[in-house]
Design a protein around this motif. Structure first.
Motif, mmCIF file in Angstrom:
data_model
loop_
_atom_site.group_PDB
_atom_site.id
_atom_site.type_symbol
_atom_site.label_atom_id
_atom_site.label_comp_id
_atom_site.label_asym_id
_atom_site.label_seq_id
_atom_site.Cartn_x
_atom_site.Cartn_y
_atom_site.Cartn_z
ATOM 1 N N ARG A 127 38.359 48.835 43.791
ATOM 2 C CA ARG A 127 36.981 48.712 44.267
ATOM 3 C C ARG A 127 36.235 47.620 43.496
ATOM 4 O O ARG A 127 35.548 46.777 44.085
ATOM 5 C CB ARG A 127 36.259 50.050 44.150
ATOM 6 C CG ARG A 127 34.836 50.024 44.701
ATOM 7 C CD ARG A 127 34.183 51.388 44.523
ATOM 8 N NE ARG A 127 34.875 52.403 45.285
ATOM 9 C CZ ARG A 127 34.624 52.673 46.557
ATOM 10 N NH1 ARG A 127 33.708 51.981 47.208
ATOM 11 N NH2 ARG A 127 35.276 53.629 47.175
ATOM 12 N N GLU A 128 36.361 47.636 42.160
ATOM 13 C CA GLU A 128 35.658 46.641 41.351
ATOM 14 C C GLU A 128 36.251 45.248 41.555
ATOM 15 O O GLU A 128 35.525 44.252 41.602
ATOM 16 C CB GLU A 128 35.716 47.037 39.868
ATOM 17 C CG GLU A 128 34.983 48.313 39.528
ATOM 18 C CD GLU A 128 33.464 48.173 39.629
ATOM 19 O OE1 GLU A 128 32.983 47.120 40.099
ATOM 20 O OE2 GLU A 128 32.765 49.114 39.243
ATOM 21 N N VAL A 129 37.562 45.170 41.662
ATOM 22 C CA VAL A 129 38.196 43.872 41.895
ATOM 23 C C VAL A 129 37.681 43.271 43.193
ATOM 24 O O VAL A 129 37.283 42.102 43.250
ATOM 25 C CB VAL A 129 39.729 44.016 41.919
ATOM 26 C CG1 VAL A 129 40.376 42.732 42.444
ATOM 27 C CG2 VAL A 129 40.252 44.321 40.521
ATOM 28 N N ALA A 130 37.676 44.047 44.269
ATOM 29 C CA ALA A 130 37.220 43.544 45.560
ATOM 30 C C ALA A 130 35.744 43.165 45.524
ATOM 31 O O ALA A 130 35.329 42.194 46.171
ATOM 32 C CB ALA A 130 37.466 44.590 46.640
ATOM 33 N N ARG A 131 34.944 43.900 44.750
ATOM 34 C CA ARG A 131 33.507 43.623 44.695
ATOM 35 C C ARG A 131 33.210 42.229 44.162
ATOM 36 O O ARG A 131 32.231 41.597 44.567
ATOM 37 C CB ARG A 131 32.836 44.694 43.826
ATOM 38 C CG ARG A 131 31.322 44.574 43.718
ATOM 39 C CD ARG A 131 30.696 45.905 43.333
ATOM 40 N NE ARG A 131 31.051 46.329 42.002
ATOM 41 C CZ ARG A 131 30.239 46.240 40.939
ATOM 42 N NH1 ARG A 131 29.041 45.699 41.079
ATOM 43 N NH2 ARG A 131 30.621 46.693 39.769
ATOM 44 N N PHE A 132 34.066 41.744 43.248
ATOM 45 C CA PHE A 132 33.830 40.431 42.659
ATOM 46 C C PHE A 132 34.753 39.342 43.203
ATOM 47 O O PHE A 132 34.544 38.171 42.928
ATOM 48 C CB PHE A 132 33.969 40.513 41.140
ATOM 49 C CG PHE A 132 32.857 41.263 40.480
ATOM 50 C CD1 PHE A 132 31.669 40.631 40.164
ATOM 51 C CD2 PHE A 132 32.971 42.615 40.214
ATOM 52 C CE1 PHE A 132 30.621 41.323 39.573
ATOM 53 C CE2 PHE A 132 31.931 43.334 39.630
ATOM 54 C CZ PHE A 132 30.759 42.678 39.312
ATOM 55 N N ALA A 133 35.763 39.720 43.965
ATOM 56 C CA ALA A 133 36.699 38.726 44.501
ATOM 57 C C ALA A 133 36.425 38.371 45.951
ATOM 58 O O ALA A 133 36.825 37.297 46.409
ATOM 59 C CB ALA A 133 38.139 39.231 44.368
ATOM 60 N N LEU A 134 35.756 39.255 46.698
ATOM 61 C CA LEU A 134 35.589 39.067 48.138
ATOM 62 C C LEU A 134 34.125 39.170 48.547
ATOM 63 O O LEU A 134 33.305 39.780 47.856
ATOM 64 C CB LEU A 134 36.392 40.116 48.908
ATOM 65 C CG LEU A 134 37.903 40.138 48.700
ATOM 66 C CD1 LEU A 134 38.517 41.298 49.483
ATOM 67 C CD2 LEU A 134 38.540 38.821 49.122
ATOM 68 N N VAL B 236 39.471 43.284 54.951
ATOM 69 C CA VAL B 236 39.458 41.883 55.349
ATOM 70 C C VAL B 236 38.104 41.298 54.975
ATOM 71 O O VAL B 236 37.079 41.985 55.030
ATOM 72 C CB VAL B 236 39.732 41.725 56.864
ATOM 73 C CG1 VAL B 236 38.628 42.360 57.700
ATOM 74 C CG2 VAL B 236 39.919 40.258 57.243
ATOM 75 N N GLY B 237 38.112 40.054 54.563
ATOM 76 C CA GLY B 237 36.881 39.377 54.176
ATOM 77 C C GLY B 237 37.172 37.925 53.870
ATOM 78 O O GLY B 237 38.171 37.361 54.319
ATOM 79 N N ARG B 238 36.282 37.326 53.088
ATOM 80 C CA ARG B 238 36.480 35.951 52.650
ATOM 81 C C ARG B 238 36.448 35.913 51.128
ATOM 82 O O ARG B 238 35.803 36.754 50.497
ATOM 83 C CB ARG B 238 35.402 35.025 53.236
ATOM 84 C CG ARG B 238 35.554 34.852 54.740
ATOM 85 C CD ARG B 238 34.503 33.947 55.356
ATOM 86 N NE ARG B 238 33.195 34.593 55.360
ATOM 87 C CZ ARG B 238 32.137 34.121 54.732
ATOM 88 N NH1 ARG B 238 32.225 33.010 54.007
ATOM 89 N NH2 ARG B 238 30.972 34.741 54.787
ATOM 90 N N THR B 239 37.144 34.958 50.533
ATOM 91 C CA THR B 239 37.209 34.920 49.077
ATOM 92 C C THR B 239 35.904 34.375 48.508
ATOM 93 O O THR B 239 35.332 33.416 49.022
ATOM 94 C CB THR B 239 38.385 34.059 48.592
ATOM 95 O OG1 THR B 239 38.174 32.704 48.964
ATOM 96 C CG2 THR B 239 39.696 34.552 49.197
ATOM 97 N N ALA B 240 35.435 35.011 47.453
ATOM 98 C CA ALA B 240 34.184 34.582 46.839
ATOM 99 C C ALA B 240 34.305 33.205 46.224
ATOM 100 O O ALA B 240 33.360 32.418 46.241
ATOM 101 C CB ALA B 240 33.761 35.598 45.778
ATOM 102 N N ALA B 241 35.476 32.870 45.676
ATOM 103 C CA ALA B 241 35.660 31.576 45.023
ATOM 104 C C ALA B 241 35.665 30.425 46.003
ATOM 105 O O ALA B 241 35.283 29.307 45.664
ATOM 106 C CB ALA B 241 36.966 31.581 44.223
ATOM 107 N N ASP B 242 36.106 30.669 47.238
ATOM 108 C CA ASP B 242 36.125 29.641 48.276
ATOM 109 C C ASP B 242 35.906 30.332 49.620
ATOM 110 O O ASP B 242 36.849 30.853 50.211
ATOM 111 C CB ASP B 242 37.451 28.889 48.268
ATOM 112 C CG ASP B 242 37.461 27.748 49.279
ATOM 113 O OD1 ASP B 242 36.524 27.669 50.094
ATOM 114 O OD2 ASP B 242 38.388 26.934 49.245
#
Length: 484
Positions: A256-263, A278-284
């Motif tokens: 949950r925490e990983v997805a919150r900051f990665a996506l 499914v989502g989009r990456t926060a970094a790009d």
């Protein structure tokens, strides 16, 4: 640590009037569709692409993994029915000769600190990583902190700031959101590493930051990869539409925490009895991402497609034998790396103080209809004639300035519409004389005029484009407060 400039922080950090230190990052609108942009270290991990294009024809044995690595599983390929026009160009497994080591290496030592209720695009957070450095350095500058060179990168698409530096012989990086550059200087002065353990001599940020993860969420999202395949349209390169399927062991301790900051922009769907995300990456944000579990395996699909296409690909993903993957790869991948289709036209060239020649050129990019984009070609130390590195231009025909750092050099790349003949590029490194150069007609097939410069000293700088009437029509840095 506060995300707004505070007198206490400004007094502690002596930035000597650094023009970059007074700017906080703001979150720009995230585009609905992907566009070409630089790929930072976190996004490079997300893309999971390789630089080479040769056919991979051998695979690792299916020996059971050593029990000493939690989450490591034996190799298993997953494939999908690709959309029309896509062919497989890549298949790699952990431990295989020639496999990209960055993909299958164990996660680097890292930790994430964040304010309460922060997400990838809200609040404030930072990730400190050991053994990593910046990937492309676009929209960046170099400076000196305590006698050492530091690279600052600002990514307008994600709103993230990335800092790369070496401390006591250890390469380190900080990826952050909601932090000022001057606050990051204080943080990098504080951080240290001993025996692969991250420590801080000044814990000022703990007043409102809490350690959330002992991992970089952008890398942790993939688990412990053991196999992957890649598909692309046409030439498999950064210019192509592509996606990859990665199979990993599930060693994510807090999904949950990983997805919150990665996506960002996440939703869910089902694959069999499993719930997928499914989502989009926060970094790009141009990269879409889908993930689900299949028993002990963690399956991820990423690519520069929209989320609907990535979800459709994920729904069709299934196990495949090494033999069948080999057949697809042989049928789909080019045997050698294809040559780029254009020879660049020179914008500027010369000899630097370090004794190396430098050349900057341009050519059409073929990203869209004729005349709608171009590639920058940048000469690197050791290049004989043709520059070896390319950068995709930012979209649009307005006057623009792009910068990046590579091999101890700072590059300033600028373009204006042909209607602005007579415009000049002003580059002003701190502590050095300004450089002024006119925009030239490098390629009659392109609708822009071009100007560029490079310097070796690690210094902050400003740049601006002045038209023939003396008016400033574009300036850099462009990151900072809303409206700046």
């Amino acid at each position: 640590m506060k995300t707004d400039p505070s007198p206490e922080i400004i007094e502690i950090i002596d930035d000597d009037g650094d023009v970059f230190g007074d700017h906080a990052m703001v979150t720009p609108p995230i585009p609905a569709t992907g566009s070409a942009r630089w790929i930072g270290p976190a996004a490079a991990a997300v893309l999971l692409l390789v630089a080479g294009f040769g056919v991979v024809s051998s695979f690792v044995d299916s020996k059971p993994p050593p029990p000493s690595t939690p989450g490591l599983i034996k190799s298993q390929f997953y494939v999908s029915d690709p959309p029309t026009g896509f062919t497989m160009y890549l298949a790699q497994a952990r431990g295989q000769a020639g496999a990209d080591p960055a993909t299958f290496a164990d996660e680097p030592t890292a930790e994430l600190w964040a304010t309460a209720d922060a997400t990838a695009t809200t609040g404030a957070w930072f990730v400190v990583s050991l053994g990593s450095e910046h990937s492309t350095g676009r929209n960046s500058y170099r400076t000196i902190v305590d006698g050492a060179e530091v690279v600052f990168e600002h990514d307008p698409a994600s709103g993230q700031t990335r800092v790369a530096f070496t401390k006591n012989g250890t390469q380190m990086s900080i990826t952050s959101f909601g932090w000022l550059d001057r606050q990051l200087v204080r943080l990098l002065r504080s951080v240290n590493a001993e025996n692969s353990v991250i420590g801080y001599s000044d814990a000022f940020f703990t007043t409102d930051h809490t350690r959330i993860l002992q991992a970089d969420p952008a890398a942790a999202m993939f688990g412990l990869p053991v196999a992957r395949v890649g598909y692309a349209t046409g030439v498999p390169s950064e210019l192509a539409t592509h996606f990859s399927i990665t199979v990993a062991g599930d060693n994510i301790s807090n999904e949950r925490e990983v997805a919150r900051f990665a996506l960002v922009d996440t939703s869910s769907f089902t694959i069999g009895t499993e719930t997928a995300i499914v989502g989009r990456t926060a970094a790009d944000p141009s990269i879409a991402f889908a993930q689900w579990h299949d028993g002990e395996r963690l399956i991820s699909v990423t690519g520069n497609l929209d989320t609907a296409h990535i979800e459709a690909i994920a729904r069709k993903a299934h196990k495949a034998s090494e033999a069948s993957v080999h057949r697809q790869l042989t049928a789909g991948a080019p045997p050698t790396a294809p040559a780029l289709r254009d020879t660049p036209s020179t914008v500027v060239s010369g000899m630097l103080a370090d004794g190396w020649r430098w050349t900057i050129g341009v050519s059409p990019s073929h990203l869209g209809p004729a005349g709608t984009g171009f590639l920058w070609w940048i000469g690197q130390p050791g290049d004989s004639t043709t520059p070896s590195e390319t950068r995709i231009s930012d979209p649009g025909g307005a006057p623009s300035i792009d910068t990046f750092v590579e091999h101890g050099r700072t590059y300033v790349l600028a373009s204006v519409p042909r209607s602005m003949a007579g415009a000049r590029l002003h580059v002003s490194p701190t502590g050095s004389a300004s450089i002024v150069t006119y925009f030239g007609d490098a390629d009659p097939n392109l609708p822009e005029l071009f100007g560029a410069w490079v310097f070796t000293q690690p210094a902050t700088f400003t740049a601006r484009i002045v038209d023939a009437n003396g008016a400033t029509v574009a300036s850099w840095p462009t990151f900072g407060r809303a409206g700046s």
